[in-house]
Write a protein that holds these residues in place. Structure first.
Motif, PDB file in Angstrom:
ATOM      1  N   PRO A   1      10.085 -56.990  11.895  1.00 50.22           N
ATOM      2  CA  PRO A   1       9.489 -55.944  11.059  1.00 50.22           C
ATOM      3  C   PRO A   1       8.077 -55.557  11.508  1.00 50.22           C
ATOM      4  O   PRO A   1       7.701 -54.384  11.468  1.00 50.22           O
ATOM      5  CB  PRO A   1       9.468 -56.581   9.666  1.00 50.22           C
ATOM      6  N   THR A   2       7.301 -56.561  11.972  1.00 48.41           N
ATOM      7  CA  THR A   2       5.947 -56.268  12.463  1.00 48.41           C
ATOM      8  C   THR A   2       6.010 -55.375  13.693  1.00 48.41           C
ATOM      9  O   THR A   2       5.236 -54.421  13.841  1.00 48.41           O
ATOM     10  CB  THR A   2       5.215 -57.576  12.813  1.00 48.41           C
ATOM     11  N   LEU A   3       6.976 -55.673  14.575  1.00 48.76           N
ATOM     12  CA  LEU A   3       7.138 -54.863  15.772  1.00 48.76           C
ATOM     13  C   LEU A   3       7.533 -53.435  15.413  1.00 48.76           C
ATOM     14  O   LEU A   3       6.997 -52.467  15.960  1.00 48.76           O
ATOM     15  CB  LEU A   3       8.186 -55.495  16.693  1.00 48.76           C
ATOM     16  N   SER A   4       8.449 -53.272  14.491  1.00 49.38           N
ATOM     17  CA  SER A   4       8.899 -51.939  14.088  1.00 49.38           C
ATOM     18  C   SER A   4       7.750 -51.130  13.508  1.00 49.38           C
ATOM     19  O   SER A   4       7.594 -49.938  13.812  1.00 49.38           O
ATOM     20  CB  SER A   4      10.039 -52.046  13.068  1.00 49.38           C
ATOM     21  N   ARG A   5       6.927 -51.785  12.680  1.00 47.53           N
ATOM     22  CA  ARG A   5       5.784 -51.072  12.098  1.00 47.53           C
ATOM     23  C   ARG A   5       4.784 -50.684  13.185  1.00 47.53           C
ATOM     24  O   ARG A   5       4.192 -49.607  13.142  1.00 47.53           O
ATOM     25  CB  ARG A   5       5.106 -51.946  11.035  1.00 47.53           C
ATOM     26  N   GLY A   6       4.593 -51.575  14.170  1.00 50.49           N
ATOM     27  CA  GLY A   6       3.664 -51.270  15.257  1.00 50.49           C
ATOM     28  C   GLY A   6       4.112 -50.066  16.063  1.00 50.49           C
ATOM     29  O   GLY A   6       3.294 -49.203  16.424  1.00 50.49           O
ATOM     30  N   ILE A   7       5.392 -49.981  16.372  1.00 44.81           N
ATOM     31  CA  ILE A   7       5.915 -48.850  17.136  1.00 44.81           C
ATOM     32  C   ILE A   7       5.788 -47.562  16.323  1.00 44.81           C
ATOM     33  O   ILE A   7       5.403 -46.503  16.843  1.00 44.81           O
ATOM     34  CB  ILE A   7       7.375 -49.088  17.548  1.00 44.81           C
ATOM     35  N   ALA A   8       6.094 -47.648  15.027  1.00 41.16           N
ATOM     36  CA  ALA A   8       5.984 -46.463  14.166  1.00 41.16           C
ATOM     37  C   ALA A   8       4.539 -45.979  14.101  1.00 41.16           C
ATOM     38  O   ALA A   8       4.278 -44.768  14.138  1.00 41.16           O
ATOM     39  CB  ALA A   8       6.507 -46.787  12.766  1.00 41.16           C
ATOM     40  N   ARG A   9       3.614 -46.933  14.019  1.00 42.30           N
ATOM     41  CA  ARG A   9       2.209 -46.554  13.959  1.00 42.30           C
ATOM     42  C   ARG A   9       1.762 -45.918  15.278  1.00 42.30           C
ATOM     43  O   ARG A   9       0.988 -44.951  15.296  1.00 42.30           O
ATOM     44  CB  ARG A   9       1.348 -47.789  13.650  1.00 42.30           C
ATOM     45  N   LEU A  10       2.259 -46.443  16.411  1.00 46.64           N
ATOM     46  CA  LEU A  10       1.922 -45.883  17.707  1.00 46.64           C
ATOM     47  C   LEU A  10       2.416 -44.443  17.811  1.00 46.64           C
ATOM     48  O   LEU A  10       1.698 -43.546  18.274  1.00 46.64           O
ATOM     49  CB  LEU A  10       2.540 -46.749  18.813  1.00 46.64           C
ATOM     50  N   GLU A  11       3.650 -44.198  17.368  1.00 42.32           N
ATOM     51  CA  GLU A  11       4.192 -42.837  17.404  1.00 42.32           C
ATOM     52  C   GLU A  11       3.400 -41.915  16.487  1.00 42.32           C
ATOM     53  O   GLU A  11       3.157 -40.749  16.823  1.00 42.32           O
ATOM     54  CB  GLU A  11       5.663 -42.861  17.001  1.00 42.32           C
ATOM     55  N   HIS A  12       2.958 -42.457  15.358  1.00 40.36           N
ATOM     56  CA  HIS A  12       2.156 -41.660  14.429  1.00 40.36           C
ATOM     57  C   HIS A  12       0.825 -41.265  15.067  1.00 40.36           C
ATOM     58  O   HIS A  12       0.400 -40.104  14.998  1.00 40.36           O
ATOM     59  CB  HIS A  12       1.909 -42.467  13.152  1.00 40.36           C
ATOM     60  N   ASP A  13       0.170 -42.237  15.731  1.00 34.85           N
ATOM     61  CA  ASP A  13      -1.129 -41.953  16.336  1.00 34.85           C
ATOM     62  C   ASP A  13      -1.013 -40.947  17.477  1.00 34.85           C
ATOM     63  O   ASP A  13      -1.893 -40.101  17.670  1.00 34.85           O
ATOM     64  CB  ASP A  13      -1.751 -43.250  16.869  1.00 34.85           C
ATOM     65  N   LEU A  14       0.077 -41.019  18.257  1.00 33.32           N
ATOM     66  CA  LEU A  14       0.257 -40.104  19.375  1.00 33.32           C
ATOM     67  C   LEU A  14       0.817 -38.755  18.941  1.00 33.32           C
ATOM     68  O   LEU A  14       0.689 -37.767  19.661  1.00 33.32           O
ATOM     69  CB  LEU A  14       1.182 -40.731  20.422  1.00 33.32           C
TER      70      LEU A  14
ATOM     71  N   ARG B   1      15.445 -58.106  20.449  1.00 30.91           N
ATOM     72  CA  ARG B   1      15.171 -58.833  21.696  1.00 30.91           C
ATOM     73  C   ARG B   1      13.704 -58.686  22.102  1.00 30.91           C
ATOM     74  O   ARG B   1      13.098 -59.623  22.623  1.00 30.91           O
ATOM     75  CB  ARG B   1      16.088 -58.328  22.805  1.00 30.91           C
ATOM     76  N   ALA B   2      13.121 -57.516  21.890  1.00 38.93           N
ATOM     77  CA  ALA B   2      11.714 -57.317  22.211  1.00 38.93           C
ATOM     78  C   ALA B   2      10.819 -58.196  21.338  1.00 38.93           C
ATOM     79  O   ALA B   2       9.841 -58.780  21.816  1.00 38.93           O
ATOM     80  CB  ALA B   2      11.336 -55.852  22.044  1.00 38.93           C
ATOM     81  N   ALA B   3      11.171 -58.280  20.043  1.00 39.54           N
ATOM     82  CA  ALA B   3      10.391 -59.117  19.138  1.00 39.54           C
ATOM     83  C   ALA B   3      10.442 -60.577  19.575  1.00 39.54           C
ATOM     84  O   ALA B   3       9.424 -61.284  19.553  1.00 39.54           O
ATOM     85  CB  ALA B   3      10.912 -58.962  17.710  1.00 39.54           C
ATOM     86  N   ASP B   4      11.614 -61.042  19.992  1.00 41.78           N
ATOM     87  CA  ASP B   4      11.733 -62.423  20.483  1.00 41.78           C
ATOM     88  C   ASP B   4      10.916 -62.618  21.759  1.00 41.78           C
ATOM     89  O   ASP B   4      10.285 -63.665  21.955  1.00 41.78           O
ATOM     90  CB  ASP B   4      13.206 -62.753  20.757  1.00 41.78           C
ATOM     91  N   ALA B   5      10.925 -61.605  22.642  1.00 48.09           N
ATOM     92  CA  ALA B   5      10.243 -61.740  23.926  1.00 48.09           C
ATOM     93  C   ALA B   5       8.742 -61.906  23.766  1.00 48.09           C
ATOM     94  O   ALA B   5       8.097 -62.631  24.532  1.00 48.09           O
ATOM     95  CB  ALA B   5      10.538 -60.531  24.807  1.00 48.09           C
ATOM     96  N   ILE B   6       8.151 -61.234  22.787  1.00 49.14           N
ATOM     97  CA  ILE B   6       6.699 -61.321  22.626  1.00 49.14           C
ATOM     98  C   ILE B   6       6.305 -62.155  21.401  1.00 49.14           C
ATOM     99  O   ILE B   6       5.127 -62.215  21.039  1.00 49.14           O
ATOM    100  CB  ILE B   6       6.057 -59.922  22.538  1.00 49.14           C
ATOM    101  N   ALA B   7       7.306 -62.797  20.794  1.00 50.96           N
ATOM    102  CA  ALA B   7       7.068 -63.761  19.705  1.00 50.96           C
ATOM    103  C   ALA B   7       6.332 -63.147  18.521  1.00 50.96           C
ATOM    104  O   ALA B   7       5.332 -63.677  18.029  1.00 50.96           O
ATOM    105  CB  ALA B   7       6.305 -64.967  20.234  1.00 50.96           C
ATOM    106  N   VAL B   8       6.853 -61.992  18.043  1.00 55.83           N
ATOM    107  CA  VAL B   8       6.345 -61.407  16.801  1.00 55.83           C
ATOM    108  C   VAL B   8       7.535 -61.115  15.899  1.00 55.83           C
ATOM    109  O   VAL B   8       8.652 -60.886  16.382  1.00 55.83           O
ATOM    110  CB  VAL B   8       5.547 -60.108  17.058  1.00 55.83           C
ATOM    111  N   PRO B   9       7.357 -61.108  14.581  1.00 55.58           N
ATOM    112  CA  PRO B   9       8.471 -60.767  13.688  1.00 55.58           C
ATOM    113  C   PRO B   9       8.966 -59.346  13.963  1.00 55.58           C
ATOM    114  O   PRO B   9       8.172 -58.447  14.256  1.00 55.58           O
ATOM    115  CB  PRO B   9       7.848 -60.895  12.291  1.00 55.58           C
TER     116      PRO B   9
END
Length: 321
Positions: free
Chosen positions: A51-64, A41-49
């Protein structure tokens, strides 16, 4: 002072500014997931695929270096660290939204229209000077100008024909908002060969009790003020000539047809002397007036703010010769 650093999970030192630059693009993704608690639902809300959203969240957790979500399939739940981050990102998003609205409002303001009412005494120099300065930063704002006496322009303001007016005296009407800008001294203007002209250091208004006056017609602010000051000085002015234009009245004084209480002039009028009145205090408050509960468009609000900030210096005449 040494810059602060955060550590990655691999104990690599990361500059805080570099980390912020890396985080910023992914905070929008994080906020969408936090609000929906669902990856799809989040991916639909911001119009991104997704898998791209999942990778972005994983990268954010990695950086923090912390987990932001507890996952259950595609559904997610915020961790304590995630709730802390959401609290700050929502404030940041609210500030950005406010900034965007302000920018749009300013953009609208430069294309608006303002109906400005003002006294005749401000028409020759003060209002042109004011509009010139305002249009340096808002060149596309258009103006409808209305001159008149105090009563007339206030009536046009109430009728909706004028958005804002510069006038004096300020009305005691609860339906109107009055914002004082500056105090203007009125002087006793006399013919150069008049017996009162010798009082170059000033004189009480009562000294003019026996003189004929020239002045504004009833309905003009300076007419009511003149009558009030004369009453305070112990006499009623004998009006020999009435008019609507200050320079015309000054010319009548120069022709020896009477004396007048007028605003100082930047021009030298032949045959005229301006005298300071020592008693009573012949000053008037010049201010801005608008209707209290009438919605104002962006151009009107921007111009009104400009007047309140810069109007006193621009409307008040420079030192007279």
């Amino acid at each position: 002072m040494r810059p602060m650093h955060l550590c990655s999970p691999y104990d690599e030192e990361v500059d805080e500014s570099e980390l912020l630059a890396a985080l910023a693009p992914r905070l929008r993704q994080f906020t969408a997931v936090a609000r929906t608690e669902h990856m799809t639902r989040a991916a639909d809300a911001i119009a991104v695929p997704q898998p791209t959203l999942s990778r972005g969240i994983a990268r954010l957790e990695h950086d923090l270096g912390v987990a932001l979500f507890v996952r259950a399939g595609r559904a997610v739940r915020l961790t304590r660290a995630g709730r802390t981050l959401l609290r700050h990102t929502e404030r940041a998003i609210a500030e950005l939204d406010a900034a965007a609205r302000e920018i749009v409002t300013d953009a609208d303001a430069v294309r608006g229209r303002v109906a400005l009412g003002f006294l005749h005494t401000f028409g020759a120099e003060a209002v042109p000077r004011l509009l010139r300065e305002f249009r340096r930063t808002h060149p596309d704002v258009r103006f409808d100008l209305a001159q008149g006496g105090n009563d007339a322009i206030l009536e046009r303001l109430r009728a909706g024909e004028v958005d804002v007016c510069v006038t004096s005296p300020l009305p005691a009407d609860p339906a109107l908002v009055s914002a004082p800008m500056y105090e203007q001294e009125l002087r006793l203007v006399v013919p150069a060969d008049h017996p009162l002209a010798v009082h170059r250091d000033g004189l009480p208004l009562s000294a003019a009790a026996g003189a004929q006056f020239v002045g504004y017609r009833p309905g003009f602010g300076l007419r009511s003020l003149t009558e009030s000051w004369c009453r305070e000085a112990g006499f009623a002015p004998r009006m020999a000539f009435e008019g609507e234009d200050g320079e015309t009245l000054r010319g009548l004084v120069g022709a020896g047809l009477g004396v007048a209480l007028l605003a100082p002039s930047t021009h030298v009028t032949p045959g005229v002397v301006e005298l300071t009145v020592t008693a009573p205090r012949t000053t008037r408050t010049v201010g801005l007036v608008w209707v209290a509960d009438r919605p104002a468009g962006p151009a009107v609000r921007v111009f009104r703010d400009f007047l309140r900030r810069s109007g006193p210096a621009l409307l008040a005449p420079p030192d007279t010769p």
